[in-house]
Design a protein around this motif. Sequence first.
Motif, PDB file in Angstrom:
ATOM      1  N   TYR A   1       0.660  -1.338   0.268  1.00  0.00           N
ATOM      2  CA  TYR A   1       0.159  -0.099  -0.088  1.00  0.00           C
ATOM      3  C   TYR A   1       0.849   1.214   0.215  1.00  0.00           C
ATOM      4  O   TYR A   1       0.179   2.528   0.188  1.00  0.00           O
ATOM      5  N   ASP A   2       1.969   1.057  -0.493  1.00  0.00           N
ATOM      6  CA  ASP A   2       3.233   2.046  -0.463  1.00  0.00           C
ATOM      7  C   ASP A   2       2.043   3.144  -1.673  1.00  0.00           C
ATOM      8  O   ASP A   2       2.215   2.876  -2.041  1.00  0.00           O
ATOM      9  N   SER A   3       2.320   4.713  -0.854  1.00  0.00           N
ATOM     10  CA  SER A   3       1.756   5.864  -2.053  1.00  0.00           C
ATOM     11  C   SER A   3       2.639   6.032  -3.258  1.00  0.00           C
ATOM     12  O   SER A   3       2.254   6.596  -4.527  1.00  0.00           O
ATOM     13  N   GLN A   4       3.820   5.265  -3.160  1.00  0.00           N
ATOM     14  CA  GLN A   4       4.969   5.823  -4.503  1.00  0.00           C
ATOM     15  C   GLN A   4       4.455   4.350  -5.676  1.00  0.00           C
ATOM     16  O   GLN A   4       4.022   4.529  -6.838  1.00  0.00           O
ATOM     17  N   ASP A   5       4.809   3.267  -4.618  1.00  0.00           N
ATOM     18  CA  ASP A   5       5.487   2.492  -6.475  1.00  0.00           C
ATOM     19  C   ASP A   5       4.155   1.208  -5.606  1.00  0.00           C
ATOM     20  O   ASP A   5       5.270  -0.324  -5.857  1.00  0.00           O
ATOM     21  N   GLY A   6       4.005   1.311  -4.812  1.00  0.00           N
ATOM     22  CA  GLY A   6       2.906   0.317  -4.247  1.00  0.00           C
ATOM     23  C   GLY A   6       2.091  -0.337  -5.398  1.00  0.00           C
ATOM     24  O   GLY A   6       1.229   0.291  -6.313  1.00  0.00           O
ATOM     25  N   CYS A   7       1.707  -1.987  -4.916  1.00  0.00           N
ATOM     26  CA  CYS A   7       0.986  -1.871  -5.779  1.00  0.00           C
ATOM     27  C   CYS A   7      -0.248  -1.693  -6.110  1.00  0.00           C
ATOM     28  O   CYS A   7      -1.181  -1.239  -6.996  1.00  0.00           O
ATOM     29  N   VAL A   8      -1.314  -0.770  -5.459  1.00  0.00           N
ATOM     30  CA  VAL A   8      -2.307  -0.293  -5.211  1.00  0.00           C
ATOM     31  C   VAL A   8      -2.594   0.952  -6.096  1.00  0.00           C
ATOM     32  O   VAL A   8      -3.390   1.847  -6.457  1.00  0.00           O
ATOM     33  N   VAL A   9      -0.968   1.467  -5.792  1.00  0.00           N
ATOM     34  CA  VAL A   9      -1.654   2.850  -7.229  1.00  0.00           C
ATOM     35  C   VAL A   9      -0.600   2.305  -8.095  1.00  0.00           C
ATOM     36  O   VAL A   9      -1.623   2.939  -8.911  1.00  0.00           O
ATOM     37  N   VAL A  10      -0.051   1.199  -8.681  1.00  0.00           N
ATOM     38  CA  VAL A  10       0.527   1.119 -10.247  1.00  0.00           C
ATOM     39  C   VAL A  10      -0.630   0.232 -10.901  1.00  0.00           C
ATOM     40  O   VAL A  10      -0.312  -0.106 -12.090  1.00  0.00           O
ATOM     41  N   LEU A  11      -0.878  -0.305  -9.833  1.00  0.00           N
ATOM     42  CA  LEU A  11      -1.857  -1.768 -11.111  1.00  0.00           C
ATOM     43  C   LEU A  11      -3.347  -1.152 -11.049  1.00  0.00           C
ATOM     44  O   LEU A  11      -3.542   0.191 -10.909  1.00  0.00           O
TER      45      LEU A  11
ATOM     46  N   VAL B   1      -7.213  -0.586 -12.553  1.00  0.00           N
ATOM     47  CA  VAL B   1      -8.358   0.163 -11.672  1.00  0.00           C
ATOM     48  C   VAL B   1      -8.848  -1.755 -10.651  1.00  0.00           C
ATOM     49  O   VAL B   1      -9.278  -1.645  -8.982  1.00  0.00           O
ATOM     50  N   GLU B   2      -8.932  -2.878 -11.006  1.00  0.00           N
ATOM     51  CA  GLU B   2      -9.961  -4.103 -10.512  1.00  0.00           C
ATOM     52  C   GLU B   2      -9.123  -4.561  -9.735  1.00  0.00           C
ATOM     53  O   GLU B   2     -10.301  -4.761  -8.647  1.00  0.00           O
ATOM     54  N   SER B   3      -7.581  -4.624  -9.564  1.00  0.00           N
ATOM     55  CA  SER B   3      -6.524  -5.161  -8.734  1.00  0.00           C
ATOM     56  C   SER B   3      -6.673  -3.853  -7.716  1.00  0.00           C
ATOM     57  O   SER B   3      -6.779  -4.723  -6.681  1.00  0.00           O
ATOM     58  N   GLN B   4      -6.470  -3.024  -7.970  1.00  0.00           N
ATOM     59  CA  GLN B   4      -7.229  -1.628  -6.997  1.00  0.00           C
ATOM     60  C   GLN B   4      -8.322  -1.857  -6.432  1.00  0.00           C
ATOM     61  O   GLN B   4      -7.986  -1.668  -4.700  1.00  0.00           O
ATOM     62  N   LYS B   5      -9.342  -2.596  -6.452  1.00  0.00           N
ATOM     63  CA  LYS B   5     -10.514  -2.373  -5.276  1.00  0.00           C
ATOM     64  C   LYS B   5     -10.196  -3.602  -5.067  1.00  0.00           C
ATOM     65  O   LYS B   5     -10.893  -2.893  -3.841  1.00  0.00           O
ATOM     66  N   ARG B   6      -9.596  -4.404  -5.690  1.00  0.00           N
ATOM     67  CA  ARG B   6      -9.254  -5.830  -5.165  1.00  0.00           C
ATOM     68  C   ARG B   6      -8.854  -5.414  -3.245  1.00  0.00           C
ATOM     69  O   ARG B   6      -8.372  -5.901  -1.581  1.00  0.00           O
ATOM     70  N   LEU B   7      -7.519  -5.032  -4.068  1.00  0.00           N
ATOM     71  CA  LEU B   7      -6.339  -4.658  -2.415  1.00  0.00           C
ATOM     72  C   LEU B   7      -7.407  -3.859  -1.692  1.00  0.00           C
ATOM     73  O   LEU B   7      -6.958  -4.287  -0.712  1.00  0.00           O
ATOM     74  N   VAL B   8      -7.595  -2.437  -1.583  1.00  0.00           N
ATOM     75  CA  VAL B   8      -8.712  -2.084  -0.675  1.00  0.00           C
ATOM     76  C   VAL B   8      -9.362  -3.181  -0.419  1.00  0.00           C
ATOM     77  O   VAL B   8      -9.322  -2.855   0.898  1.00  0.00           O
ATOM     78  N   GLN B   9     -10.502  -4.248  -0.656  1.00  0.00           N
ATOM     79  CA  GLN B   9     -10.463  -4.831  -0.264  1.00  0.00           C
ATOM     80  C   GLN B   9     -10.757  -5.789   0.897  1.00  0.00           C
ATOM     81  O   GLN B   9     -10.523  -6.160   1.981  1.00  0.00           O
ATOM     82  N   ILE B  10      -9.144  -6.121   0.472  1.00  0.00           N
ATOM     83  CA  ILE B  10      -8.408  -7.384   1.254  1.00  0.00           C
ATOM     84  C   ILE B  10      -8.404  -6.145   2.915  1.00  0.00           C
ATOM     85  O   ILE B  10      -8.156  -7.243   3.298  1.00  0.00           O
ATOM     86  N   LEU B  11      -8.045  -5.387   2.238  1.00  0.00           N
ATOM     87  CA  LEU B  11      -7.118  -4.079   3.918  1.00  0.00           C
ATOM     88  C   LEU B  11      -8.487  -4.643   4.953  1.00  0.00           C
ATOM     89  O   LEU B  11      -8.424  -4.399   6.122  1.00  0.00           O
ATOM     90  N   HIS B  12     -10.417  -4.875   4.623  1.00  0.00           N
ATOM     91  CA  HIS B  12     -10.614  -4.894   5.720  1.00  0.00           C
ATOM     92  C   HIS B  12     -10.228  -6.496   6.134  1.00  0.00           C
ATOM     93  O   HIS B  12     -10.629  -6.714   7.371  1.00  0.00           O
ATOM     94  N   PHE B  13      -9.446  -7.349   5.833  1.00  0.00           N
ATOM     95  CA  PHE B  13      -9.045  -8.534   6.389  1.00  0.00           C
ATOM     96  C   PHE B  13      -8.029  -8.449   7.191  1.00  0.00           C
ATOM     97  O   PHE B  13      -7.575  -9.303   8.128  1.00  0.00           O
ATOM     98  N   LEU B  14      -7.754  -7.402   7.210  1.00  0.00           N
ATOM     99  CA  LEU B  14      -5.952  -6.777   7.871  1.00  0.00           C
ATOM    100  C   LEU B  14      -5.935  -7.093   9.694  1.00  0.00           C
ATOM    101  O   LEU B  14      -7.277  -6.360  10.065  1.00  0.00           O
ATOM    102  N   PRO B  15      -5.138  -8.059  10.327  1.00  0.00           N
ATOM    103  CA  PRO B  15      -5.553  -8.313  12.029  1.00  0.00           C
ATOM    104  C   PRO B  15      -6.002  -6.720  12.128  1.00  0.00           C
ATOM    105  O   PRO B  15      -6.172  -6.566  13.404  1.00  0.00           O
TER     106      PRO B  15
END
Lengths: 431, 933
Positions: free
Chosen positions: B609-619, B621-635
């Motif tokens: 989730y790095d704001s410079q070159d993390g997956c959440v910014v470079v992938l 839109v669909e994958s971005q969405k998944r990554l954001v959804q995965i956040l929900h399960f982080l402990p």
Amino acid sequence: MSAPAEIVLSADSAGQLFNCAVFDPNSGAEFLTYRGGNTSSRSLTVLNGEYILGAQLCKNFINVWDIQRKDQLQQKIVCPGIVTCLCASPNGLYVLAGIAEAIYLWEVSTGNLLAILSRHYQDLSCIHFTDDSSHFVSGGKDNLALIWNLSSVVQLDSSRTPEPRHILSRHSLPITDIHCGLMGPQARVATASLDQTVKVWEISSGEMLLSVLFDVGIMSVTFDPCEYFLFCGGSDGNISQVSLCSTSLSRDKTFQSDSDGNQVFKGHGNLVTCLSVSMDGTLLLSGSNDETVRMWDIQSKQCIWSINHKGPVTNATIIPAPANMFLSDSRPSVPLPRFSRHLNPSEQADGTGTGGMCLRLGANTQEPEGTYLEKADELYSLMCAVTDKSMFGDGENTKVRVSELEEEMRTLKKINKDLYEFSSQLLTKPN
Amino acid sequence: MTKKSKRQGDFQKNKLKVGQTKPKADNATNVNFRSKTIHLPEQLKHGSSGPTTHRNLNIKDLLSQLHHFNSNVKQGALVGLRELLSAHPTLVEQYASAVLSEVAALFTDKDGSVRAAAVRLLRFIAQCISAERIAPFFPLLSAHLTCAMTHISEPIQEDALRVLDVLLEHYPGLLSQRHTVLLANFLELISQRRKAGTGVDKSGKGGYSLTISTNRSVTAQQWRLTVLLRLGNFLQAVVEERPLEEDVISRIGLGMWAGEKGSVTPVDVSWEEHVFGKGRIQVFENSGAVPTPRSTYRLRPDSKPGAGMNKELCSAETVQGFAGTLVPLLLEIWVEAAAGDRVQMDSGHLLSAESMALMFQILTILQLLRRLTPQRDQQDILDAWFRNSYLTDFKQHFMKNFPYGLLEVARHKKKADGKRIRLQVASETVAGGNVEPMAVNVSLCQVMVTLSLRGQDHVALEDADWLGPIRVFIRETLSSGGKLSSRHLAALLEVVWRMIVTQRSRVVTDDLLQAVFVQYQQRNLSVSVRTLLLRFFSQLYIQEHQNHPHIARSRILARWLASLPVQLVQLGSRNPQLSAQLLETVQPAAARGNKDLLQSLQKNACGLYDSQDGCVVVLPVESQKRLVQILHFLPAFPAELLACLSQVCNTGRVSASLATTLIRTIHLRSPLSGWSSSSQDVPVKDVDYLSFFFTTLTGFSSEMLQALQDTDEDGLLPSSTLSPLSVFATTLEQFLHHWDVVEVVCHCLDTLGSRAQCFDVIQSAISKNLCGLAVVPDCVCAAILRCVPRLLDVNFLPSDKLLHFLSDCCLSMLNLLLQLEQSARKRDAVWEACFAALSAVPRLLRLVLQSFRVRDLCEEELPLLAQILSLLLQHTQLRNHMIANANQLQLIIQDLTHFYGGETREQWLTDLLYCYSVTMSGQRANMAMRDMY
């Protein structure tokens, strides 16, 4: 005051004034309150029109009230864990509870624990029966909704683990609410999820029929009884109405602007946690984390009344009024047995000596009955005997026989009357 | 006299003399020309009875010539027909019945060239006519085909296979309906029915025995190979033409790891579309009163029998019946071929190319036989039957020399022998290319593994002798480091899957999975192979995990899952498809609370989730969405992760809607939101939560704000008396993005439990971080102005420091408002923020008015001040507050008129005075009304 046809039942998580209360759907006037503890979300249910069951918030027991004796707890059912959701079957025979990631199924008549279903991977969030009690749907925080066939769950011997009939796995975030439509196994199920979608499924095939994408997470969902509309309560406090049947009427309505305000119920300021539609499909009840319960007119989308609670609303539902809710002197027809905490019913029976017997439908437990053919033969021979007698016996003989039978009937009637009088005396005596 | 002389003139006679050339006569013919023939084919073609060939024959002539006794004429007619039909495609439809019946009759012609021409014509016709149109003539065609296949003359039999090829290629569906007849024909081609009298019929060997004929042009083995090849193709057609049940499809071959597909296409709408009437929903049409065919409830028998498909071949019994005759024959063929090879060398492991092809065909047919039954339970019955009947045979003949290799040396030897080479070339053309030993071995594994039974321990022990070599082979093949083609790999993975599921032993599972994992860890795999392996693991995890504890406990699977987040980080933006695949597994695993994965996710969260070159910014839109959804399960959300996320929200590399989803997710995960009932674990600490929201609200980190203080860029508006803060104008895009984010942040903060405390926190944060700045970005000003009045509680008094800062912000923004022309949306947003703040906090308005010090203003700024004042006065909802400050207002206006030294009254002054008088008169009227009552 004549008893209303429907009532509103609601509960909040603070539980300062009451645990749960009954209101008039038309005016919002308070009828009854039930005290003691507070109820966690999606775990308030009416069993068989005689008991109200509510799972205690963050504790491992279920509160039970007689429906007409509002002030006292009837009993507490202690469970193996914190109950996250609770549901009683509409026919009043079974109770389902979600405890951590497992579903517990009790039989009401004996209190036996029939099954523990652990197919979910994370905590359950909601559980729901179909209207004919033949299936139930469970949704959890692991994004899955499972459709179970009740009879297959109950009948299976313990060597085989029961399998869900369908696994609905298209949500990508935890499921927040489930609503089952009418029509038993042919019904449609709506599931709401934090992934900002509401999906409609078919129970019979497990196929997804519809997916509606919103711009906020959806916390609650319901159909109206005709399944014309789908109501979705968002996490921003708006309730959206999705029309499920686009009629050709839309052509006539072109001049009417189909704008945003037309399909949204606005008024809540926080998560809408529960939704329910009245039997005639004109009223919509919503409960929210902003500590209010609101009743809406569906046609005009206006708020009719709202009730302030003392804490976030956990349950709010419109149900048909149970018959003896307002008769304070009535008693439940069946006493509620102790609910067993272990799967094996024999241990439990030894300890308490309830003497209850477990009847399960199943090929091996059924009595070997005579076939229909044998029964028919028997019946036929009996009929033949009667006709033989009347046809071929002489007239006098039958007369004697008739008078004998009349005599016997008189004595039987007398005995019956005595019995009745004795028992009525016994009952009317002040105890 | 004259008459006479005239007459002489008429008839002059040329005198011919010897030695002179004879003059040419007047009427002599000139022969100086050449003649050439002229072709007029067009003219000939359109005779009276339709088009014709170049030989002037029309279609009727040609058809009648097909009955000619001379084979040359027949062949000529066939060639002519082809010419005619290709020139006039309309004729094909018109004469289809006649042409087909005549051509089909020639399948059994005794002359080879005629048959060849007939096949060629058939191929041409098949290209022109679709399967639906040929269906009425198909009984005829197949009858002739059967006739040819069972013909006594062997060349005709061979050519019949060519006809079969053509029909299989073009009409597999129609042909597969004729399986009852054709399957028997295939048997006849390579064998003959044992006579009942010959007695010593070994039980279970079926009533057929192989035939050997010596007068064919090819050896018996090659002939069998060609027949088996056709049989395999035919069975393939039968299997493919059948509607399979879903779960069976998902188990077969490459389709095994394909995505799920339903028969009902769900309606997919988004709320905006629905609201604006674009996405009309008709759920009842999608599945109405009649339940979908895929419903598992059979309320009544289907009224439509499923397209009249071969009902007979579906049940296990019929397949058993056919297999009972075929399998012994196959075994016999193989024994003969293997024996032939054994003569040449000692070891049975090496096979010649021909036997290899034969083996492959036999195995293919065995696999197809198993797949003939569509139902799952039927397949199980069939598997059990195969096991009972043929396990010992298979073990003895196939498994004895199991890993087979190609005999290279033998081929070199053969090259010396010219005749052999020719034969081999022939066989290769027949068998359709060489068969790799890998293909043979893999399909042998597939066949054998289906015979293993599900999870009974004693059976597993029994089978150890032949499952052992298979396991060794698979392990070695996969972990040898060699590259496998995706087809072989898919087959191998299927075998692995089956072995894992049936054997139920942790040792076997780990052993096999280790091998697959080694293959997976190779570096330069092609994308298709990589995705195949990925799907294998993910399906294994998702489908079988729950039912089989030995799979759930597998260490390899756990290690694989734990490696996924690392792979995602390493992949970055290089292969978005692969990343999407990975995410498809990560999400369900996270949702199921898999501990290994969650730990690994937690460890790599900052990278993802790095704001410079993390997956959440470079992938994408669909994958971005998944990554954001995965956040929900982080402990847990540690502070540094929240810092990353806050930057992700504000950098604008994810869309505003996704940023709002992200913010809401964090809000829901916090115990402050009051959603999650279980309060044991606290994923987001309250301190972190509030600082996250404050950082997101400002949109700028403290370092960035510090850096802004020292720069002098062009976007900077200098500070003045009217605008106490120097405003840094952000781009429109950034401003609007931030505006959307602020909206969500405000909403989330709004719903927190105790507002007073929340406001207190925000106030101290503002006064600590923002007050005292000289340069402030405009979006920060707008955000603060918007947020404060929304969070302000009636009973709570904001501090003076905050109010002063707010008034500074407000003034600067009002000043900015007058200079903004470029965007209506930005103007609206800024005005909305100012207005909300001024109307909600009356003290703020007073402060703003007090800070209008007209004395200090220069000449040019007076009109600006007047404009701001008239803006405030014009707004009806502010009017009451303005009236409350009437004295202050009067002072300002007096000063304004006093200090403005111009001779003429300017427009702005007129406007201001007008607004002022309207406001005041309204107030006086009210007062007057109040006095009256």
